[in-house]
Scaffold this motif. Structure first.
Motif, mmCIF file in Angstrom:
data_model
loop_
_atom_site.group_PDB
_atom_site.id
_atom_site.type_symbol
_atom_site.label_atom_id
_atom_site.label_comp_id
_atom_site.label_asym_id
_atom_site.label_seq_id
_atom_site.Cartn_x
_atom_site.Cartn_y
_atom_site.Cartn_z
ATOM 1 N N GLY A 107 1.106 -0.815 -0.179
ATOM 2 C CA GLY A 107 -0.462 -0.129 -0.207
ATOM 3 C C GLY A 107 1.058 1.601 -0.491
ATOM 4 N N GLY A 108 0.697 2.574 -0.373
ATOM 5 C CA GLY A 108 0.489 2.845 -0.202
ATOM 6 C C GLY A 108 1.399 3.999 0.580
ATOM 7 N N MET A 109 1.512 5.659 1.346
ATOM 8 C CA MET A 109 2.286 6.300 2.134
ATOM 9 C C MET A 109 0.898 7.203 2.909
ATOM 10 S SD MET A 109 5.225 7.190 3.899
ATOM 11 C CE MET A 109 5.912 6.809 2.934
ATOM 12 N N ALA A 110 0.823 6.204 4.221
ATOM 13 C CA ALA A 110 -0.419 7.326 4.693
ATOM 14 C C ALA A 110 0.229 8.437 5.685
ATOM 15 C CB ALA A 110 -1.583 6.378 5.910
ATOM 16 N N ILE A 111 1.505 8.329 6.108
ATOM 17 C CA ILE A 111 1.685 9.570 6.746
ATOM 18 C C ILE A 111 2.600 9.413 6.659
ATOM 19 C CG2 ILE A 111 2.257 10.771 9.360
ATOM 20 C CD1 ILE A 111 -0.727 8.729 10.286
ATOM 21 N N ALA A 112 3.730 10.031 6.609
ATOM 22 C CA ALA A 112 4.862 10.627 5.298
ATOM 23 C C ALA A 112 5.906 11.074 6.998
ATOM 24 C CB ALA A 112 5.718 11.238 4.781
ATOM 25 N N TRP A 113 7.235 10.546 6.776
ATOM 26 C CA TRP A 113 8.075 10.455 7.683
ATOM 27 C C TRP A 113 7.989 12.258 8.444
ATOM 28 C CZ3 TRP A 113 11.389 8.400 10.919
ATOM 29 C CH2 TRP A 113 12.362 8.989 11.588
ATOM 30 N N GLY A 114 8.166 13.043 9.650
ATOM 31 C CA GLY A 114 8.068 13.903 10.069
ATOM 32 C C GLY A 114 6.792 14.398 10.188
ATOM 33 N N GLU A 115 5.618 13.055 9.313
ATOM 34 C CA GLU A 115 4.320 14.517 9.195
ATOM 35 C C GLU A 115 3.562 13.809 10.665
ATOM 36 O OE1 GLU A 115 3.204 14.242 4.907
ATOM 37 O OE2 GLU A 115 1.719 13.007 6.006
ATOM 38 N N ALA A 116 4.026 13.363 11.600
ATOM 39 C CA ALA A 116 3.633 12.775 12.350
ATOM 40 C C ALA A 116 3.273 14.283 13.675
ATOM 41 C CB ALA A 116 3.805 11.373 13.444
ATOM 42 N N GLY A 117 2.342 14.651 14.630
ATOM 43 C CA GLY A 117 1.733 15.763 15.664
ATOM 44 C C GLY A 117 1.478 16.682 14.654
ATOM 45 N N LEU A 118 1.970 16.203 12.489
ATOM 46 C CA LEU A 118 1.577 17.601 12.514
ATOM 47 C C LEU A 118 -0.634 18.004 12.557
ATOM 48 C CD1 LEU A 118 3.939 18.028 9.413
ATOM 49 C CD2 LEU A 118 3.897 19.179 11.478
ATOM 50 N N PRO A 119 -0.834 18.688 12.438
ATOM 51 C CA PRO A 119 -2.568 19.098 12.259
ATOM 52 C C PRO A 119 -2.559 18.644 11.691
ATOM 53 C CG PRO A 119 -1.445 21.507 12.133
ATOM 54 C CD PRO A 119 -0.424 20.299 12.369
ATOM 55 N N GLY A 120 -3.996 17.549 12.078
ATOM 56 C CA GLY A 120 -4.737 16.541 11.606
ATOM 57 C C GLY A 120 -3.965 15.655 11.469
ATOM 58 N N ARG A 121 -2.810 15.419 11.951
ATOM 59 C CA ARG A 121 -1.964 13.722 11.881
ATOM 60 C C ARG A 121 -1.832 13.134 12.870
ATOM 61 N NH1 ARG A 121 -2.420 12.321 6.501
ATOM 62 N NH2 ARG A 121 -1.197 13.910 5.053
ATOM 63 N N PRO A 122 -2.320 12.004 13.564
ATOM 64 C CA PRO A 122 -2.246 11.873 14.627
ATOM 65 C C PRO A 122 -0.015 11.416 15.594
ATOM 66 C CG PRO A 122 -2.467 9.070 12.961
ATOM 67 C CD PRO A 122 -2.180 10.630 12.704
ATOM 68 N N ARG A 123 -0.149 12.196 16.639
ATOM 69 C CA ARG A 123 1.069 11.909 17.111
ATOM 70 C C ARG A 123 1.560 10.719 17.382
ATOM 71 N NH1 ARG A 123 4.384 15.289 19.583
ATOM 72 N NH2 ARG A 123 4.877 13.803 21.614
ATOM 73 N N ALA A 124 0.827 9.645 17.540
ATOM 74 C CA ALA A 124 1.656 7.651 17.313
ATOM 75 C C ALA A 124 1.616 7.985 16.330
ATOM 76 C CB ALA A 124 0.043 7.754 17.311
ATOM 77 N N PHE A 125 2.429 8.046 15.708
ATOM 78 C CA PHE A 125 3.161 7.830 14.599
ATOM 79 C C PHE A 125 4.252 8.214 13.978
ATOM 80 C CE2 PHE A 125 -0.845 6.177 13.153
ATOM 81 C CZ PHE A 125 -0.323 5.290 12.045
ATOM 82 N N ARG A 126 4.638 9.048 15.434
ATOM 83 C CA ARG A 126 6.439 9.779 15.618
ATOM 84 C C ARG A 126 7.298 8.566 15.141
ATOM 85 N NH1 ARG A 126 4.430 10.147 20.407
ATOM 86 N NH2 ARG A 126 5.582 9.563 22.109
ATOM 87 N N ASN A 127 8.247 8.890 14.119
ATOM 88 C CA ASN A 127 8.937 8.695 14.073
ATOM 89 C C ASN A 127 9.081 7.301 12.988
ATOM 90 O OD1 ASN A 127 10.773 9.813 16.230
ATOM 91 N ND2 ASN A 127 10.614 8.282 18.044
ATOM 92 N N GLY A 128 8.139 7.182 12.420
ATOM 93 C CA GLY A 128 8.347 6.033 11.609
ATOM 94 C C GLY A 128 7.402 6.797 10.681
ATOM 95 N N VAL A 129 6.496 5.984 10.344
ATOM 96 C CA VAL A 129 5.862 6.273 8.593
ATOM 97 C C VAL A 129 4.334 5.668 8.651
ATOM 98 C CG1 VAL A 129 7.304 7.174 7.106
ATOM 99 C CG2 VAL A 129 6.627 4.858 7.129
ATOM 100 N N GLY A 130 3.275 5.811 8.105
ATOM 101 C CA GLY A 130 2.033 5.021 7.943
ATOM 102 C C GLY A 130 1.583 4.345 6.847
ATOM 103 N N LEU A 131 2.084 3.480 7.008
ATOM 104 C CA LEU A 131 1.781 2.682 5.956
ATOM 105 C C LEU A 131 0.337 2.014 5.195
ATOM 106 C CD1 LEU A 131 5.180 0.705 4.824
ATOM 107 C CD2 LEU A 131 4.077 3.089 4.483
ATOM 108 N N ARG A 132 -0.576 2.001 3.990
ATOM 109 C CA ARG A 132 -2.109 2.147 3.721
ATOM 110 C C ARG A 132 -1.302 0.193 3.681
ATOM 111 N NH1 ARG A 132 -2.572 6.548 1.300
ATOM 112 N NH2 ARG A 132 -4.395 7.709 2.115
#
Lengths: 534, 233
Positions: A412-437
């Motif tokens: 699957g594709g990239m849902a939350i890219a590197w460094g996006e976690a914690g930005l508005p609308g992005r969950p903080r739980a994905f910090r230090n990594g990426v979210g993949l679909r």
């Protein structure tokens, strides 16, 4: 130790006396010599002119040396560039900025030709400027003031001579006094030793010890006095005892030299005797002691040889380069700030129509530009070197076989890219990594071969699988529906480790190298097997 | 062995010793007794080699004193354990260091010297004073330090005591006598000068009476001393 402490206890009064007498006589002699030196100097300098000699910071020492060697030049004062461009408080001083030496030039040929001063002045000034320009490290020479006629001084020779005489007299009487006190203080021990049958040759030992200590105390006092005198007088840039040497008569010089030699010989002899005595007291076999000392020295020397023999590791090299680069960058930033401050100083000076300041500021700006460029070049070179080292020795930085091949855990594709976690609308739980679909029903596969070190629930992250790939690298798969492995299992690259399930549309994927999270996409792209193929 | 052979010592204005002849064999003990200014201390000074007789010879073991070089005299003094009338101590050194000084001048290394000094201090019964500075001691304590220093000498063959009981009470005097007797039993020659004709605890010894620089009496055994004691002026 015991004898030394007893000697100290017995003779501390005399020791202090010896010290004080030497100090006082040293001060007197130094002052006297200084008075004479000043008188001679002022008598000898008929006409003077002042210059600012601007020198490059690191070469200021060479310039100073050249000026000292010059027979007619004398340094009146020395400034940092910011002492003169005072309004720019931000201007940094240091080894790299310009130094300004205020120099006085004596013109001996002008004596008795006062009427002829004006025509000869221009020619002399040009010659002097040329002479000063030719010195090492000089950037520019700025003429300050027209030549001034000297103020004649009379009759200080008597005062100086008197001071020296009183100092010598005090010193001689101090010597006699301390020697007699030493004899009196060691009289008891001498008598006891004599009665107990000490060898006649060894009888003088306690006396020798004591006299040695007095000589040391006296030397200390004299050195301190000379240093005090010299620092007080030399600090003002005026002639002192240092310049009095050549002015003294040969006989006086011989006497001073003999006294200095006696001091040195006495101090060395007493130190040798004390050491010998200490050795004899420590051990009955000095040879053994010497052997022991030699062994200690050898032992102390061996690690040095070892460190020379073993070349630094790649990691050490890389770390060293990293540190150098950091220092270089700091210096570059400093230099750039200095440059900016100098520009401001130049503008201020120009606005105030201060020619000398404007010239100085311009000089400093040129210098700063040169320095900034220097640092930029150095930084670039170090960057290159670091990249080279990283490429060459990457393998040895992370011990173990290279981690290859590397595959994305899901298609699957990239849902939350590197460094996006914690930005508005992005969950903080994905910090230090990426979210993949994850596609429905698709398993989560191990990104590379490794060893499962954790599989189970983790507070805040749901079900988690952690795979160790060696070389201190771990991959983390979180928010999965079900783990398919247990701790301790070996997995191959592409082997399913978890079930993505239908429900969690996005899994968490993170790669940690040496304890630090890295961008998983970059890590995947850095696959050594791909590089090999390429 | 100590021999005084017709020894005389004269100052320009008076004669201190007149024709003194004495003999002390090795392992023997002799008490030289007499009133003040009889010449006892002069005898001790002559024996120590601090003075030379105007006439006669003094022979100690195989050495004839007088005319000896300073080195020979120093070696001679190292063979004497001396308890002086006014013990000379270094006031700034501790008691232990003062005693160890006797071994230091003999060239003994530090650690054995210290242990020997401590042993001597224990024998003299003043090991409690070990760390005191000698300058702070009383006359009696100084006396005992001198005793310890004399006992500590390793190579001494002659023990010389000048008025050792002058400021000691009866019990201490007996203890000192016993110490000297021990040394004598170890083979040392003992020479004591004293106003008192006998030294309690020393055991059987010979006595020489000295009066105005002359030997007036020389005995052989302790029994004779007892019987003569009442006749001493």
């Amino acid at each position: 130790m015991t004898v030394a402490s007893a000697t100290w206890r017995r003779s501390r009064g005399t020791l202090l006396l010896a010290f004080a007498v030497a100090l006082a006589s040293g001060v007197l002699v130094t002052s006297g010599a200084t008075v004479i030196a000043r008188a001679r100097f002022q008598g000898a300098a008929p006409l003077q002119s002042h210059y600012y000699v601007v020198s490059r910071g690191p070469l200021a020492e060479a310039t100073r040396g050249g000026l000292t060697a010059h027979p007619e030049a004398s340094i009146v004062a020395e400034y940092g560039i910011d002492d003169l461009l005072g309004e720019t408080a931000v201007l940094r001083t240091g080894g790299e900025t310009l130094r300004v030496l205020e120099v006085r030039m004596a013109r001996r040929e002008a004596v008795g030709a006062a009427a002829d001063v004006a025509p000869s002045q221009g020619r002399d000034a040009a010659a002097e400027v040329a002479t000063l320009q030719s010195l090492e490290g000089v950037v520019d020479v700025i003429a300050l003031a027209p030549p001034t006629a000297p103020v004649p001084q009379t009759g200080p020779g008597v005062v100086g001579g008197g001071l020296i005489g009183v100092g010598c007299l005090l010193f001689a009487s101090g010597l006699v006094l301390t020697a007699s006190m030493a004899v009196r203080e060691s009289r008891d021990e001498l008598a006891v030793r004599y009665l107990l049958g000490a060898e006649p040759g060894s009888l003088w030992r306690p006396l020798g010890n004591q006299l040695g200590m007095f000589v040391l105390a006296g030397t200390l006092g004299a050195v301190l006095a000379t240093w005090l005198g010299a620092s007080l007088v030399l600090g003002r840039g005026e002639p002192s005892v240092a310049t009095a040497g050549p002015l003294l008569s040969p006989a006086s010089r011989a006497v001073l030299l003999a006294a200095a030699c006696a001091f040195v010989v006495g101090a060395v002899a007493s130190a040798v005797l004390a050491a010998r005595r200490a050795v004899l007291r420590i051990t009955d076999a000095p040879v053994e002691l010497i052997g022991l000392l030699a062994a200690c020295l050898l032992c102390a020397g061996s690690p040095v040889q070892a460190s020379e023999a073993v070349p630094p590791s790649d990691f050490q090299l890389l770390r060293g380069v990293g540190r150098e680069l950091a220092a270089c960058n700091r210096n570059r930033i400093d230099a750039e700030r200095t440059l900016a401050a100098t520009e401001i100083a130049a503008v201020h000076a120009h606005a105030r129509q201060n020619a000398i300041r404007f010239r100085l500021a311009n000089l400093q700006r040129d210098e700063s530009v040169r320095i900034v460029e220097n640092w930029r070049d150095t930084c670039a070179a170090l960057e290159m070197r670091r990249a080279e080292l990283r490429l060459l020795h990457g393998a040895s930085l992370f011990p173990g076989p290279p981690i290859a091949p590397r595959r994305p855990p899901v298609t699957g594709g990239m849902a939350i890219a590197w460094g996006e976690a914690g930005l508005p609308g992005r969950p903080r739980a994905f910090r230090n990594g990426v979210g993949l679909r994850v596609r429905p029903g698709e398993p989560v596969r191990a990104t590379a071969a490794g060893n499962v070190v954790y599989a189970g629930d983790l507070a805040g992250a749901g079900k988690v699988v952690v795979v160790s790939h060696g070389r201190r690298t771990f991959s983390v798969y979180g928010r999965v529906a079900e783990t398919l492995v247990v701790r301790g299992m070996q997995v191959e690259a592409g082997e399913p480790v978890a079930d993505g399930g239908d429900d969690p549309a996005v899994i968490y994927f993170s790669v940690r190298q040496r304890g630090k999270p890295v961008d998983p996409v970059v890590w995947l792209a850095d696959d050594p097997s791909l590089a090999g193929e390429g | 062995m100590v021999r005084f052979i017709h020894v005389a010592r004269a100052w320009p204005d008076r004669e201190v010793l007149v024709d003194v002849s004495l003999c002390v064999d090795s392992g023997d003990a002799l008490v030289i007794s007499g009133p003040g200014a009889a010449g006892k201390s002069t005898l001790v000074r002559l024996l120590l080699g601090l003075d030379t007789p105007t006439h006669g010879w003094i022979v100690v073991d195989d050495l004839v004193l007088g005319g000896s070089t300073p080195e020979v005299l120093a070696a001679h003094r190292r063979r004497i354990g001396c308890i002086a009338q006014h013990p000379l101590l270094v006031g700034d050194l501790t008691v232990e260091q003062n005693v160890a000084l006797a071994l230091d001048v003999s060239g003994a290394p530090t650690r054995p010297a210290q242990s020997a000094a401590n042993e001597a201090l224990e024998r003299a019964g003043i090991d409690a004073l070990r760390g005191r500075r000698a300058g702070t001691l009383s006359a009696v304590e100084r006396r005992w330090v001198a005793v310890a220093r004399a006992l500590a000498r390793p190579e001494a063959s002659l023990l010389l005591a000048d008025e050792p009981t002058a400021d000691l009470d009866a019990r201490d005097a007996r203890r000192l006598g016993a110490l000297l007797a021990e040394e004598r039993a170890a083979g040392k020659t003992i020479v004591v000068t004293s106003r008192e004709p006998s030294l309690a605890g020393l055991g059987a010894h010979r006595l020489a009476l000295l009066d105005a620089g002359r030997i007036t009496l020389e005995t052989a055994t302790q029994g004779r001393v007892r019987s003569l004691a009442g006749r001493i002026p």
